[in-house]
Design a protein around this motif. Structure first.
Motif, PDB file in Angstrom:
ATOM      1  N   VAL A  91      44.919 -11.704 -14.369  1.00  0.00           N
ATOM      2  CA  VAL A  91      44.827 -13.091 -13.917  1.00  0.00           C
ATOM      3  C   VAL A  91      43.469 -13.310 -13.269  1.00  0.00           C
ATOM      4  N   THR A  92      42.812 -14.392 -13.691  1.00  0.00           N
ATOM      5  CA  THR A  92      41.526 -14.750 -13.096  1.00  0.00           C
ATOM      6  C   THR A  92      41.697 -16.011 -12.260  1.00  0.00           C
ATOM      7  N   VAL A  93      40.731 -16.254 -11.422  1.00  0.00           N
ATOM      8  CA  VAL A  93      40.721 -17.453 -10.601  1.00  0.00           C
ATOM      9  C   VAL A  93      39.280 -17.942 -10.515  1.00  0.00           C
ATOM     10  N   GLU A  94      39.119 -19.259 -10.474  1.00  0.00           N
ATOM     11  CA  GLU A  94      37.780 -19.824 -10.333  1.00  0.00           C
ATOM     12  C   GLU A  94      37.853 -21.116  -9.531  1.00  0.00           C
ATOM     13  N   VAL A  95      36.729 -21.473  -8.928  1.00  0.00           N
ATOM     14  CA  VAL A  95      36.638 -22.689  -8.138  1.00  0.00           C
ATOM     15  C   VAL A  95      36.496 -23.880  -9.089  1.00  0.00           C
ATOM     16  N   THR A  96      37.243 -24.927  -8.814  1.00  0.00           N
ATOM     17  CA  THR A  96      37.154 -26.162  -9.597  1.00  0.00           C
ATOM     18  C   THR A  96      36.017 -27.024  -9.035  1.00  0.00           C
ATOM     19  N   PRO A  97      35.659 -28.103  -9.732  1.00  0.00           N
ATOM     20  CA  PRO A  97      34.648 -29.013  -9.167  1.00  0.00           C
ATOM     21  C   PRO A  97      35.037 -29.527  -7.770  1.00  0.00           C
ATOM     22  N   ALA A  98      36.312 -29.826  -7.549  1.00  0.00           N
ATOM     23  CA  ALA A  98      36.746 -30.272  -6.217  1.00  0.00           C
ATOM     24  C   ALA A  98      36.557 -29.160  -5.183  1.00  0.00           C
ATOM     25  N   GLY A  99      36.828 -27.931  -5.589  1.00  0.00           N
ATOM     26  CA  GLY A  99      36.620 -26.786  -4.698  1.00  0.00           C
ATOM     27  C   GLY A  99      35.151 -26.574  -4.382  1.00  0.00           C
ATOM     28  N   ARG A 100      34.298 -26.789  -5.392  1.00  0.00           N
ATOM     29  CA  ARG A 100      32.849 -26.659  -5.163  1.00  0.00           C
ATOM     30  C   ARG A 100      32.355 -27.697  -4.159  1.00  0.00           C
ATOM     31  N   GLU A 101      32.964 -28.885  -4.174  1.00  0.00           N
ATOM     32  CA  GLU A 101      32.606 -29.907  -3.178  1.00  0.00           C
ATOM     33  C   GLU A 101      32.966 -29.434  -1.774  1.00  0.00           C
ATOM     34  N   VAL A 102      34.111 -28.776  -1.631  1.00  0.00           N
ATOM     35  CA  VAL A 102      34.511 -28.233  -0.326  1.00  0.00           C
ATOM     36  C   VAL A 102      33.487 -27.191   0.125  1.00  0.00           C
ATOM     37  N   VAL A 103      33.145 -26.270  -0.769  1.00  0.00           N
ATOM     38  CA  VAL A 103      32.173 -25.220  -0.438  1.00  0.00           C
ATOM     39  C   VAL A 103      30.831 -25.848  -0.057  1.00  0.00           C
ATOM     40  N   ALA A 104      30.380 -26.819  -0.837  1.00  0.00           N
ATOM     41  CA  ALA A 104      29.096 -27.464  -0.549  1.00  0.00           C
ATOM     42  C   ALA A 104      29.110 -28.114   0.826  1.00  0.00           C
ATOM     43  N   GLY A 105      30.207 -28.758   1.198  1.00  0.00           N
ATOM     44  CA  GLY A 105      30.304 -29.377   2.519  1.00  0.00           C
ATOM     45  C   GLY A 105      30.251 -28.358   3.638  1.00  0.00           C
ATOM     46  N   VAL A 106      30.954 -27.250   3.454  1.00  0.00           N
ATOM     47  CA  VAL A 106      30.977 -26.184   4.460  1.00  0.00           C
ATOM     48  C   VAL A 106      29.582 -25.568   4.607  1.00  0.00           C
ATOM     49  N   VAL A 107      28.975 -25.219   3.490  1.00  0.00           N
ATOM     50  CA  VAL A 107      27.659 -24.570   3.523  1.00  0.00           C
ATOM     51  C   VAL A 107      26.601 -25.543   4.060  1.00  0.00           C
ATOM     52  N   ASP A 108      26.688 -26.800   3.673  1.00  0.00           N
ATOM     53  CA  ASP A 108      25.737 -27.794   4.175  1.00  0.00           C
ATOM     54  C   ASP A 108      25.845 -27.927   5.689  1.00  0.00           C
ATOM     55  N   ARG A 109      27.058 -27.975   6.209  1.00  0.00           N
ATOM     56  CA  ARG A 109      27.245 -28.070   7.672  1.00  0.00           C
ATOM     57  C   ARG A 109      26.659 -26.848   8.359  1.00  0.00           C
ATOM     58  N   ARG A 110      26.862 -25.671   7.773  1.00  0.00           N
ATOM     59  CA  ARG A 110      26.311 -24.441   8.351  1.00  0.00           C
ATOM     60  C   ARG A 110      24.785 -24.484   8.326  1.00  0.00           C
ATOM     61  N   HIS A 111      24.218 -24.906   7.200  1.00  0.00           N
ATOM     62  CA  HIS A 111      22.760 -24.970   7.089  1.00  0.00           C
ATOM     63  C   HIS A 111      22.166 -25.953   8.093  1.00  0.00           C
ATOM     64  N   ARG A 112      22.836 -27.089   8.295  1.00  0.00           N
ATOM     65  CA  ARG A 112      22.350 -28.062   9.281  1.00  0.00           C
ATOM     66  C   ARG A 112      22.366 -27.478  10.689  1.00  0.00           C
ATOM     67  N   ALA A 113      23.434 -26.754  11.025  1.00  0.00           N
ATOM     68  CA  ALA A 113      23.532 -26.143  12.359  1.00  0.00           C
ATOM     69  C   ALA A 113      22.443 -25.085  12.552  1.00  0.00           C
ATOM     70  N   LEU A 114      22.215 -24.269  11.534  1.00  0.00           N
ATOM     71  CA  LEU A 114      21.170 -23.243  11.645  1.00  0.00           C
ATOM     72  C   LEU A 114      19.786 -23.881  11.729  1.00  0.00           C
TER      73      LEU A 114
END
Length: 154
Positions: A91-114
């Protein structure tokens, strides 16, 4: 408790700041997406479509934990399951486009804080910090007792 050398105490304080930034960045995820689920999305996004067993290994958790997290994320449309084209039982698993939006939001918030943290330093000190971080990362690769891969990206 034994007193720490100043350099170790400073790194301990920095660790707390960086963990706080990572923890806070997870709050960019939609309501109801937990920190462990965010972690799975971030790690999975870096791996791409992968077997659940490989994802569990990368996160440092057991496969049943990945299954439970993936069940909830799949129900919200953030991950999709499939099967390995060469081994149909895997069984494989992958991030969907909606999941990528979640990741982008999280990483963007982290990058802004740093970036905000670095902006508090004069430009010449930022270059020094960047060099010191590079040196620490190189030292971590060479130090046998320091885990550099860790339990997946935060």
């Amino acid at each position: 408790m034994q007193a720490l050398p100043d350099e170790v105490a400073d790194l301990e304080r920095l660790t707390r700041v960086l963990v706080a930034v990572a923890w806070d960045s997870a709050h960019a995820a939609p309501r109801g997406v937990t920190f462990p689920q965010v972690r799975l999305l971030v790690v999975l996004d870096s791996l791409g479509c992968t077997p659940c067993s490989r994802l569990a290994e990368a996160m440092g958790v057991n496969a049943s934990s990945v299954t439970r997290l993936a069940d909830k994320l799949e129900a919200h449309g953030y991950v999709a399951r499939g099967v390995d084209e060469h081994r149909r039982t895997v069984v494989t698993v992958e991030v969907t486009p909606a999941g990528r939006e979640v990741v982008a939001g999280v990483v963007d918030r982290r990058h802004r804080a740093l970036a905000e943290l670095l902006a508090e330093l004069p430009a010449e000190r930022r270059a020094t910090v960047s060099t010191a971080v590079g040196d620490l990362l190189s030292a971590a690769e060479a130090a046998p007792g320091v885990p550099t891969a860790g339990p997946g990206r935060l």
